[in-house]
Design a protein around this motif. Structure first.
Motif, mmCIF file in Angstrom:
data_model
loop_
_atom_site.group_PDB
_atom_site.id
_atom_site.type_symbol
_atom_site.label_atom_id
_atom_site.label_comp_id
_atom_site.label_asym_id
_atom_site.label_seq_id
_atom_site.Cartn_x
_atom_site.Cartn_y
_atom_site.Cartn_z
ATOM 1 N N LEU A 1 0.952 -1.313 0.018
ATOM 2 C CA LEU A 1 -0.077 0.015 -0.085
ATOM 3 C C LEU A 1 0.778 1.167 -0.115
ATOM 4 N N PHE A 2 1.856 1.001 0.913
ATOM 5 C CA PHE A 2 2.947 2.572 0.918
ATOM 6 C C PHE A 2 3.440 2.790 -0.516
ATOM 7 N N ASN A 3 3.607 1.713 -1.304
ATOM 8 C CA ASN A 3 4.085 1.697 -2.670
ATOM 9 C C ASN A 3 3.192 2.276 -3.632
ATOM 10 N N GLU A 4 2.031 2.179 -3.584
ATOM 11 C CA GLU A 4 1.071 2.822 -4.229
ATOM 12 C C GLU A 4 0.900 4.260 -3.790
ATOM 13 N N MET A 5 0.989 4.235 -2.489
ATOM 14 C CA MET A 5 0.959 5.971 -2.148
ATOM 15 C C MET A 5 2.233 6.773 -2.665
ATOM 16 N N GLY A 6 3.509 5.996 -2.804
ATOM 17 C CA GLY A 6 4.628 6.740 -3.012
ATOM 18 C C GLY A 6 4.349 6.842 -4.719
ATOM 19 N N LYS A 7 3.754 6.080 -5.241
ATOM 20 C CA LYS A 7 3.433 6.477 -6.854
ATOM 21 C C LYS A 7 2.611 7.491 -7.126
ATOM 22 N N GLU A 8 1.624 7.960 -6.149
ATOM 23 C CA GLU A 8 0.518 8.765 -6.266
ATOM 24 C C GLU A 8 1.356 10.009 -5.743
ATOM 25 N N ALA B 1 7.702 7.492 4.402
ATOM 26 C CA ALA B 1 8.749 8.211 3.880
ATOM 27 C C ALA B 1 9.720 7.530 2.784
ATOM 28 N N CYS B 2 10.197 6.284 3.419
ATOM 29 C CA CYS B 2 11.161 5.466 2.849
ATOM 30 C C CYS B 2 10.608 4.751 1.712
ATOM 31 N N ILE B 3 9.465 4.305 1.701
ATOM 32 C CA ILE B 3 8.875 3.759 0.441
ATOM 33 C C ILE B 3 8.866 4.823 -0.584
ATOM 34 N N VAL B 4 8.091 5.798 -0.047
ATOM 35 C CA VAL B 4 7.784 7.182 -1.200
ATOM 36 C C VAL B 4 9.215 7.701 -1.580
ATOM 37 N N ALA B 5 10.335 7.678 -1.015
ATOM 38 C CA ALA B 5 11.532 8.118 -1.349
ATOM 39 C C ALA B 5 12.122 7.453 -2.624
ATOM 40 N N GLN B 6 11.783 6.031 -2.802
ATOM 41 C CA GLN B 6 12.239 5.308 -3.736
ATOM 42 C C GLN B 6 11.404 5.756 -5.195
ATOM 43 N N HIS B 7 10.267 6.586 -5.269
ATOM 44 C CA HIS B 7 9.793 6.951 -6.158
ATOM 45 C C HIS B 7 10.390 8.260 -6.487
ATOM 46 N N PHE B 8 11.171 8.901 -5.723
ATOM 47 C CA PHE B 8 11.674 10.210 -6.196
ATOM 48 C C PHE B 8 13.031 9.941 -6.233
ATOM 49 N N GLN B 9 13.591 8.945 -5.853
ATOM 50 C CA GLN B 9 15.078 8.699 -5.718
ATOM 51 C C GLN B 9 15.869 9.542 -5.140
ATOM 52 N N VAL B 10 15.260 9.709 -4.043
ATOM 53 C CA VAL B 10 16.068 10.807 -2.947
ATOM 54 C C VAL B 10 16.324 10.181 -1.560
ATOM 55 N N PRO B 11 17.188 10.830 -0.700
ATOM 56 C CA PRO B 11 17.329 10.371 0.660
ATOM 57 C C PRO B 11 16.167 11.065 1.456
ATOM 58 N N VAL B 12 15.937 10.224 2.563
ATOM 59 C CA VAL B 12 14.727 10.562 3.724
ATOM 60 C C VAL B 12 15.894 11.110 4.827
ATOM 61 N N VAL B 13 15.345 12.013 5.638
ATOM 62 C CA VAL B 13 15.972 12.466 6.807
ATOM 63 C C VAL B 13 14.654 12.415 7.737
ATOM 64 N N PHE B 14 15.036 11.878 8.888
ATOM 65 C CA PHE B 14 14.051 11.754 9.855
ATOM 66 C C PHE B 14 14.221 12.824 11.247
ATOM 67 N N ALA B 15 13.198 13.523 11.426
ATOM 68 C CA ALA B 15 13.364 14.279 12.670
ATOM 69 C C ALA B 15 13.307 13.487 14.029
ATOM 70 N N LYS B 16 14.006 13.651 14.809
ATOM 71 C CA LYS B 16 14.229 12.654 16.283
ATOM 72 C C LYS B 16 13.448 13.390 17.267
#
Lengths: 193, 193
Positions: free
Chosen positions: B34-41, B65-80
């Motif tokens: 499902l995340f993958n479909e969301m990433g595509k959208e 964010a990580c699955i979405v990032a695959q569709h943009f081919q960019v890194p993810v940063v997460f705030a802690k």
């Protein structure tokens, strides 16, 4: 995994107190393409296991686990570090001591998401003393589910977690095992695998 | 996104106090397909934006964010959410009030991972009052970087976060917007998009 070892050598920073900072690509900024290579490798390593679920622990395990899960085509469950009002009372819980944060966390997983029929692969970014992995194994076993193995990005081989898990018959696959680190020279030695 | 709305109708549980539990597929157990479909959208929705980084906040934003990032081919940063000994002193910080946990968190991002040249897409699982997104925008703007937009899985349309962000000129794309929920009947109405 050679490409991970090379990345650790290139971008990892050795700090005093046996701390390895890999937050430029693994656990703060995340290189999703590298995670994808890691997922492919875990799939190769655990190809013989009937894994139907991946279990990890928040926060830095989640990104790796989700990318790895695509290679197994299974859902991910992440154990949560504090009780949330969005979680039912029906949870498995354990206590986990964090090497990084020098504190003990209560960790929970909803009972709904680990069933006796589950065959679980544990995924995490680091393995040092093994407390997090032990806690996750406890919860899987409380559920009557099967621990198929443990997949780790970076194992600190100087600390006993990995050795003790393997001695207990748990299959642990670490993509990079650090034999020694020197914070004065920045040198990192990896175990031959 | 119709498939997300259908999934929320099928597996979401409406609780009193305006709480929607989607922990069987979104924020405890995670349906990576499902995340993958969301990433595509999200890629379709933000195709015109020069995004080179995704920013999210731990814990439940990380997987999406990580699955979405695959569709943009960019890194993810997460705030802690808490200061870690593995983070340098050099951080952007903000305070974020959590609707779910009824408390205020200190949230940090290492300065190294948001640069003035960055064009950032914020990704999160929920948007309600918008406190988390506001905090992330604060940190991006402190870095002199550009907020290209905000991608949300589920927006609670009854709460003002989304409306106020849009009024401020922020591009917010939510894959499902809840218009109303009834915890007695379990009915969920979505906004037409």
């Amino acid at each position: 995994m050679k490409s991970l070892e090379e990345r650790i050598r290139k971008d990892g920073i050795v700090k005093s107190g046996n701390v390895l900072k890999v937050d430029s690509f693994l656990n703060h900024q995340m290189d999703v393409e590298l995670f994808n290579e890691m997922g492919k490798e875990f799939k190769r390593l655990f190809a013989d296991r009937p894994i139907n679920k991946i279990l990890t622990i928040e926060a830095s395990g989640i990104g790796i686990a989700c990318i790895v899960a695509q290679h197994f085509q299974v859902p991910v469950v992440f154990a949560k570090k504090t009780q949330s009002i969005n979680i039912d009372g029906e949870v498995y819980s354990t206590k986990i001591e964090s090497f990084t944060h020098k504190r003990v966390y209560d960790v929970i997983v909803s009972r709904k998401y680990i069933q006796p029929t589950d065959h679980v692969l544990i995924i995490d970014d680091f393995l040092a003393n093994g407390c997090a992995v032990r806690g996750l194994i406890d919860m899987i076993q409380s559920a009557g589910a099967t621990v198929e193995g443990v997949g780790i990005a970076i194992e600190k081989g100087q600390q006993p977690g990995g050795r003790m898990l393997r001695e207990d018959g748990i299959r642990v696959e670490s993509l990079a095992i650090i034999e020694s680190m020197d914070d004065e020279t920045g040198t990192i030695l990896f175990r031959e695998q």
